[in-house]
Design an enzyme around this catalytic site. Structure first.
Site, PDB file in Angstrom:
ATOM      1  N   SER A 265       0.987  -1.154   0.015  1.00  0.00           N
ATOM      2  CA  SER A 265      -0.154  -0.057  -0.037  1.00  0.00           C
ATOM      3  C   SER A 265       0.808   1.100   0.036  1.00  0.00           C
ATOM      4  O   SER A 265       2.193   1.213  -0.158  1.00  0.00           O
ATOM      5  CB  SER A 265      -0.734  -0.094   1.303  1.00  0.00           C
ATOM      6  OG  SER A 265      -0.068   0.372   2.117  1.00  0.00           O
ATOM      7  N   LYS A 266       0.344   2.461   0.040  1.00  0.00           N
ATOM      8  CA  LYS A 266       0.996   3.670  -0.106  1.00  0.00           C
ATOM      9  C   LYS A 266       1.983   3.884   0.925  1.00  0.00           C
ATOM     10  O   LYS A 266       2.977   4.358   0.859  1.00  0.00           O
ATOM     11  CB  LYS A 266       0.009   4.943  -0.019  1.00  0.00           C
ATOM     12  CG  LYS A 266      -0.548   4.883  -1.283  1.00  0.00           C
ATOM     13  CD  LYS A 266      -1.111   6.336  -1.577  1.00  0.00           C
ATOM     14  CE  LYS A 266      -1.720   6.527  -2.835  1.00  0.00           C
ATOM     15  NZ  LYS A 266      -3.189   6.866  -2.999  1.00  0.00           N
ATOM     16  N   ARG A 267       1.615   3.188   2.011  1.00  0.00           N
ATOM     17  CA  ARG A 267       2.584   3.106   3.298  1.00  0.00           C
ATOM     18  C   ARG A 267       4.048   2.746   3.065  1.00  0.00           C
ATOM     19  O   ARG A 267       5.012   3.203   3.632  1.00  0.00           O
ATOM     20  CB  ARG A 267       2.301   2.277   4.563  1.00  0.00           C
ATOM     21  CG  ARG A 267       0.996   2.959   5.313  1.00  0.00           C
ATOM     22  CD  ARG A 267       0.558   1.850   6.436  1.00  0.00           C
ATOM     23  NE  ARG A 267       0.033   0.758   5.804  1.00  0.00           N
ATOM     24  CZ  ARG A 267       0.472  -0.477   5.904  1.00  0.00           C
ATOM     25  NH1 ARG A 267       1.938  -0.669   6.762  1.00  0.00           N
ATOM     26  NH2 ARG A 267       0.359  -1.560   5.437  1.00  0.00           N
TER      27      ARG A 267
END
Ligand code: GLU
Length: 494
Positions: A265-267
């Site tokens: 994910s963007k994390r």
């Protein structure tokens, strides 16, 4: 078109069956509610590789029935991402938003053959069912209220204009089983599956209906998609059966995880494919890296595989069951390998893009000279960005010196003085070749009683602003006498 779509329509239609009978047909079916992300790109790539491997057909279908969230910008972004990766399709793009009749007819057919029913429950009633289930600690399942209505009565109410959704009649007992080409036998208990909606009361189909209606209409033979769709597959299998059409082969591709083993994910950094282009990754490197996320070639221990090799080696049985981990360092390694192997003339336009972005105007317009310089430095590149970053001094006179390099090799005023004197020697030598420049420096060092290494290191920083660079004398020749002299003289002020 399929038997549930007898009406003629102005929408584009896939190639007639007769022209491709028997061939493998696969599709990439993105929803344009976001950019092309790493997982989607990998699904597209696997479909492309498989289609090309077997000489089949790849169809591009844009699943844009979520009218509120789908945008044409996202469609453009997806097409751009596919084109950057070199993924080409043979039919489409087809847009689901232009094929709504097909879904309505499929729903009608299912009502008519008794596999689906009209549901008149209102939003308020549905909210009540859900609230009740959650108060009782149950997973909300539709209580099948409208399943009990007599079909003739339901048809009459629908005819009279009462808003109705269409729900699928899930068998109450037993299980739904399918053989996944990756996961093997997969089984779901029917009683855990609710009577799901096919068509909402506003006529918009749900994903399950539109995907199956299209996959039938487009005569898909194989469905390769992310393992996040595994749990959707029993519902879809029920739809194939209810429509009297054999199921295609399903191959669910394992998920892509971040280094911490949670779903990517963007994390974990960029998830958009185009962000990697913007970070200076070359498309072939990204494609090679993606191909090996969840797939291993059977007959090759090589990792650097060009598109031809990937196509030749690709097979469904090389797809792993276990999730793949996105390893950024590995991607950078592939990028280094690909940049090094790229012909320098082919790198030039990519590098020029980087210069444009960085506002760098090269010190020469001579393409042959620029290509020669790229040739000199490319084996040290980790990214195309380096050509406008740490290699800047090779292409422009406006560059920054790395303060740590200056501190390490040019701190001593005596070295700086000597570089100025060395510059004067270079001004007057007859030749300016790798050999002559080296000879001059070594002679000068012994004349001054200093180590040649100190002058080499100092010169490198003075000429390139960096502590590491290709062979110093190759750098001098590449920069030319004039620039070499000017930069060595400037060392005094550093
Ligand atoms: N549109 C779906 C998605 O983007 C894909 C559906 C499918 O492959 O069956 O996840």
């Amino acid at each position: 078109m399929s038997d549930f779509s007898q009406n003629s329509s102005s929408n584009p239609s896939p190639t007639p069956l007769s022209s491709t009978t028997g061939g493998v047909r696969v599709r990439f079916a993105p929803s344009p509610t976001g950019y092309l992300h790493v997982g989607g790109a990998r699904t597209a790539l696997f479909n492309w590789l498989y289609a090309r491997h077997v000489g089949g057909t790849l169809i591009l279908r844009i699943e844009d029935t979520d009218f509120e969230r789908s945008t044409s910008e996202m469609v453009d972004g997806i097409l751009q991402g596919l084109s950057w990766l070199g993924i080409t399709w043979d039919e489409g793009p087809f847009y689901q938003s232009q094929r709504m009749d097909l879904y309505a007819r499929a729903a009608e057919k299912l009502v008519a053959n008794g596999h689906a029913y009209y549901c008149f429950c209102t939003k308020e009633q549905m909210d009540d069912y859900r609230a009740k289930a959650s108060n009782e600690g149950r997973t909300p399942m539709y209580p099948e209220t409208c399943r009990k209505i007599d079909p003739a009565e339901a048809a009459r109410r629908k005819q009279a204009g009462e808003p109705a959704a269409v729900r699928f009649k899930v068998p109450e007992h037993g299980s739904t089983v399918f053989d996944d080409a990756v996961f093997g036998k997969v089984e779901f208990q029917n009683e855990e599956i609710e009577d799901f909606v096919l068509l909402r009361s506003d006529g918009v189909p749900t994903y399950h209906l539109s995907v199956v209606a299209d996959d039938i209409d487009m005569r898909m033979t194989h469905i390769l998609r992310g393992a996040d769709h595994l749990s959707n597959t029993p519902k879809q299998k029920m739809l194939y059966e209810a429509l009297g059409v054999p199921c295609p082969i399903f191959a669910h591709v394992p998920l892509i995880l971040g280094p911490d083993k949670t779903r990517l994910s963007k994390r974990h950094g960029a998830t958009s494919v185009m962000a990697y282009r913007d970070e200076g990754i070359v498309p072939e490197a990204f494609r090679n890296f993606l191909a090996l996320l969840g797939w291993t070639p059977k007959d090759s221990s090589k990792e650097v595989l060009g598109d031809r090799e990937l196509i030749e080696l690709f097979s469904l049985d090389g797809i792993a069951h276990s999730n793949a981990v996105f390893d950024r360092a590995k991607l950078d390694w592939f990028n280094t390998e690909y940049i090094r192997a790229y012909p320098s003339e082919k790198l030039l336009p990519l590098v020029e893009e980087e210069w444009k972005k960085a506002g760098l105007v090269p010190g020469t317009a001579d393409a042959a000279q620029l290509v020669a310089t790229i040739e000199l430095v490319k084996s040290r590149a980790r990214s195309l960005k380096d050509f406008a970053g740490s290699f800047r001094a090779f292409f422009s006179d406006t560059y920054e010196n790395d303060p740590a390099a200056v501190e390490k090799f040019l701190k001593d005023p005596a070295v700086r003085e000597m570089l100025v004197e060395l510059a004067s020697r270079y001004e007057t030598t007859a030749e300016f070749t790798e050999q002559s420049t080296e000879q001059v420096l070594r002679d000068f060092a012994s004349e001054k009683g200093v180590k040649a290494g100190a002058l080499i290191n100092g010169s490198r920083v003075a000429l390139t602003g960096q502590a590491v660079a290709p062979s110093l004398f190759a750098v001098m020749v590449n920069l030319g006498r004039e620039r070499t002299v000017a930069r060595l003289k400037r060392a005094k002020e550093l």
